[in-house]
Design a protein around this motif. Structure first.
Motif, PDB file in Angstrom:
ATOM      1  N   THR A 177       0.810  -1.018   0.100  1.00  7.82           N
ATOM      2  CA  THR A 177      -0.043  -0.024   0.380  1.00  7.82           C
ATOM      3  C   THR A 177       0.823   1.255  -0.049  1.00  7.82           C
ATOM      4  O   THR A 177       0.605   2.008  -0.106  1.00  7.82           O
ATOM      5  CB  THR A 177      -0.699  -0.107   1.494  1.00  7.82           C
ATOM      6  OG1 THR A 177      -1.497  -1.185   1.015  1.00  7.82           O
ATOM      7  CG2 THR A 177      -1.813   1.438   1.278  1.00  7.82           C
ATOM      8  N   GLU A 178       1.955   1.704   1.196  1.00  2.19           N
ATOM      9  CA  GLU A 178       2.746   2.266   1.152  1.00  2.19           C
ATOM     10  C   GLU A 178       3.194   2.714  -0.558  1.00  2.19           C
ATOM     11  O   GLU A 178       3.238   4.303  -1.122  1.00  2.19           O
ATOM     12  CB  GLU A 178       4.027   1.912   1.438  1.00  2.19           C
ATOM     13  CG  GLU A 178       3.401   2.606   3.002  1.00  2.19           C
ATOM     14  CD  GLU A 178       3.200   0.959   3.715  1.00  2.19           C
ATOM     15  OE1 GLU A 178       2.941  -0.505   2.574  1.00  2.19           O
ATOM     16  OE2 GLU A 178       2.152   0.299   4.634  1.00  2.19           O
ATOM     17  N   LEU A 179       3.830   1.964  -1.434  1.00  2.00           N
ATOM     18  CA  LEU A 179       4.262   1.848  -2.562  1.00  2.00           C
ATOM     19  C   LEU A 179       2.827   2.629  -3.517  1.00  2.00           C
ATOM     20  O   LEU A 179       3.097   3.172  -4.036  1.00  2.00           O
ATOM     21  CB  LEU A 179       4.853   0.899  -3.497  1.00  2.00           C
ATOM     22  CG  LEU A 179       5.320   1.014  -4.975  1.00  2.00           C
ATOM     23  CD1 LEU A 179       6.677   2.457  -4.720  1.00  2.00           C
ATOM     24  CD2 LEU A 179       6.150  -0.459  -5.218  1.00  2.00           C
ATOM     25  N   GLN A 225       0.675   4.294  -2.795  1.00  2.00           N
ATOM     26  CA  GLN A 225       0.673   6.108  -2.682  1.00  2.00           C
ATOM     27  C   GLN A 225       1.255   6.769  -2.603  1.00  2.00           C
ATOM     28  O   GLN A 225       1.234   7.743  -3.293  1.00  2.00           O
ATOM     29  CB  GLN A 225       0.715   5.666  -0.828  1.00  2.00           C
ATOM     30  CG  GLN A 225      -1.079   4.672  -0.255  1.00  2.00           C
ATOM     31  CD  GLN A 225      -1.091   4.862   0.820  1.00  2.00           C
ATOM     32  OE1 GLN A 225      -2.031   5.013   2.136  1.00  2.00           O
ATOM     33  NE2 GLN A 225       0.373   5.022   2.069  1.00  2.00           N
ATOM     34  N   MET A 226       2.777   6.442  -2.849  1.00  2.00           N
ATOM     35  CA  MET A 226       3.403   6.723  -3.422  1.00  2.00           C
ATOM     36  C   MET A 226       3.419   6.650  -5.156  1.00  2.00           C
ATOM     37  O   MET A 226       3.371   8.506  -5.761  1.00  2.00           O
ATOM     38  CB  MET A 226       5.004   6.525  -3.754  1.00  2.00           C
ATOM     39  CG  MET A 226       5.851   6.311  -2.406  1.00  2.00           C
ATOM     40  SD  MET A 226       7.122   5.562  -1.946  1.00  2.00           S
ATOM     41  CE  MET A 226       7.882   6.232  -3.279  1.00  2.00           C
ATOM     42  N   THR A 270      -2.904   9.268   0.165  1.00  2.00           N
ATOM     43  CA  THR A 270      -3.128   8.178   0.946  1.00  2.00           C
ATOM     44  C   THR A 270      -4.563   7.055   0.670  1.00  2.00           C
ATOM     45  O   THR A 270      -5.233   7.645   0.117  1.00  2.00           O
ATOM     46  CB  THR A 270      -3.027   8.535   3.163  1.00  2.00           C
ATOM     47  OG1 THR A 270      -4.834   9.259   2.360  1.00  2.00           O
ATOM     48  CG2 THR A 270      -2.202   8.984   3.114  1.00  2.00           C
ATOM     49  N   LYS A 271      -4.442   5.879   0.529  1.00  2.00           N
ATOM     50  CA  LYS A 271      -5.454   5.145   0.143  1.00  2.00           C
ATOM     51  C   LYS A 271      -6.947   5.107   0.963  1.00  2.00           C
ATOM     52  O   LYS A 271      -7.846   4.737   0.617  1.00  2.00           O
ATOM     53  CB  LYS A 271      -4.716   3.504  -0.402  1.00  2.00           C
ATOM     54  CG  LYS A 271      -5.639   2.657  -0.813  1.00  2.00           C
ATOM     55  CD  LYS A 271      -4.979   1.549  -1.222  1.00  2.00           C
ATOM     56  CE  LYS A 271      -5.671   0.567  -2.060  1.00  2.00           C
ATOM     57  NZ  LYS A 271      -5.581  -0.719  -2.575  1.00  2.00           N
ATOM     58  N   LEU A 280      -0.448  14.175  -0.737  1.00  2.00           N
ATOM     59  CA  LEU A 280       1.776  13.320   0.628  1.00  2.00           C
ATOM     60  C   LEU A 280       1.904  14.292  -0.639  1.00  2.00           C
ATOM     61  O   LEU A 280       2.035  14.718  -1.741  1.00  2.00           O
ATOM     62  CB  LEU A 280       1.613  11.989  -0.359  1.00  2.00           C
ATOM     63  CG  LEU A 280       0.703  11.064   0.131  1.00  2.00           C
ATOM     64  CD1 LEU A 280       1.200   9.652  -0.175  1.00  2.00           C
ATOM     65  CD2 LEU A 280       1.182  10.559   1.628  1.00  2.00           C
ATOM     66  N   ASP A 332       5.356  15.551  -2.208  1.00  2.00           N
ATOM     67  CA  ASP A 332       5.966  14.484  -2.838  1.00  2.00           C
ATOM     68  C   ASP A 332       7.585  15.523  -3.513  1.00  2.00           C
ATOM     69  O   ASP A 332       8.003  14.946  -4.650  1.00  2.00           O
ATOM     70  CB  ASP A 332       5.662  13.242  -3.882  1.00  2.00           C
ATOM     71  CG  ASP A 332       5.210  13.638  -4.346  1.00  2.00           C
ATOM     72  OD1 ASP A 332       4.513  14.932  -4.898  1.00  2.00           O
ATOM     73  OD2 ASP A 332       4.206  13.369  -5.967  1.00  2.00           O
TER      74      ASP A 332
END
Length: 319
Positions: free
Chosen positions: A203-205, A207-208, A213-214, A220, A222
């Motif tokens: 999930t973190e990838l 989101q990136m 955020t999902k 975010l 970035d």
């Protein structure tokens, strides 16, 4: 032109800014070789408002609407008016790994309602009226997925303009192109998703890659990331520091029994270059080579440019 000025312009656009619906049909057709194809299509388009009223009156709470857009190659045959200044065929964008393809399309019908049966009935009657004057080249039935999420699991359309900003960013102003004021440039693409590959990512990838955020759809930051997210690549800022928006009405679609899952992208704008710049950023990258990593899991299989004239222009087609 400011959004305040737009509110005083007596131009009735098509229902470009209709609320996000529960159901939609994206119907793309090409004119056939029949001798009267353009005349017949023009006549049907000219009375599209009557057909909307005929079907929509069965349930006013269904909020049936249909936006008709015409492609560059068919403009002279159907509209028979000076071509909008920025209308041209979809330009293929080829990156190092992915391509935004261009596919045929003379007329696009964007049908929306709160009920799927109303979209179905309208499309059925529309195609009956058009008869052999057109050939269907793409028919995609979309649906609202939970809280306006795409099938990748993220909320879609968060940055859409609201209120008077919708007209400001989605409709051509009289100052820009008086003959086509109240119209809108329309870019469409049909994306097919590799859900198995996407769901295998942490999930973190995910989101990136998306830039949000999902779970709770929080943007975010970035700016310091080594590679821009989809959110950043789709944010267009000109040389004067002005951010330019478009109005999206994307819809998920799918047939689980056929392993088909996708998103139908549709963007309305006063300036088609804004959407085209988004596609350049996504497929070529910013900087070049740093393409949108979402494309590793979402393949564009169609691409088309159209123009949706104001209602007053469409009504002249029936004369």
């Amino acid at each position: 032109m400011s959004s305040e000025t737009w509110s005083r312009v007596p131009i009735e656009p098509q229902s470009v800014d209709a609320p996000l619906s529960r159901s939609a049909v994206f119907l793309t057709v090409t004119l056939s070789d029949a001798a009267d194809a353009a005349d017949r299509a023009r006549s049907v388009i000219g009375d599209i408002g009557g057909l909307v009223r005929a079907v929509g009156f069965r349930d006013l709470a269904g909020h049936l609407s249909c936006v008709v857009s015409i492609g560059s190659d068919a403009w002279d045959r159907v509209a028979r008016l000076p071509k909008p200044a920025q209308l041209h065929p979809f330009v293929e964008v080829k990156g190092i790994r992915h391509t935004a393809v261009a596919t045929p399309g003379d007329v696009l019908f964007h049908i929306r309602a709160e009920r799927e049966d109303m979209c179905f009935e309208f499309e059925r009657l529309l195609l009956n009226a058009l008869g052999d004057s057109v050939t269907v080249v793409d028919e995609t039935v979309g649906f609202r997925y939970f809280d306006s999420r795409d099938l990748l699991g993220f909320v879609d359309g968060t940055e859409n303009p609201t209120g008077s900003g919708m007209a400001h960013w989605a409709l051509v102003s009289p100052d820009d192109d008086h003959a086509n004021a109240g119209g809108s440039y329309v870019v469409v693409q049909k994306y097919l998703h590799d859900l198995a590959g996407w769901d295998a990512l942490p999930t973190e990838l995910q989101q990136m890659i998306i830039g949000r955020t999902k779970l709770d759809n929080v943007e975010l930051d970035d700016d310091a990331a080594p590679r821009k997210s989809h959110k950043s690549l789709a944010t267009i800022v000109d040389d004067n520091g002005v951010e330019h928006d478009i109005l999206r009405d994307n819809m998920p679609f799918g047939r689980p029994g056929h392993g088909e899952y996708g998103t139908y992208f549709i963007g309305y704008s006063r300036d088609v270059w804004v959407t085209e710049k988004m596609l350049q950023n996504m497929f070529i990258g910013d900087p070049a080579g740093s393409y949108d990593r979402m494309l590793d899991f979402s393949k564009a299989v169609t691409g088309g440019n159209f123009f949706a004239p104001a209602n007053a222009v469409l009504e002249t087609f029936a004369d």
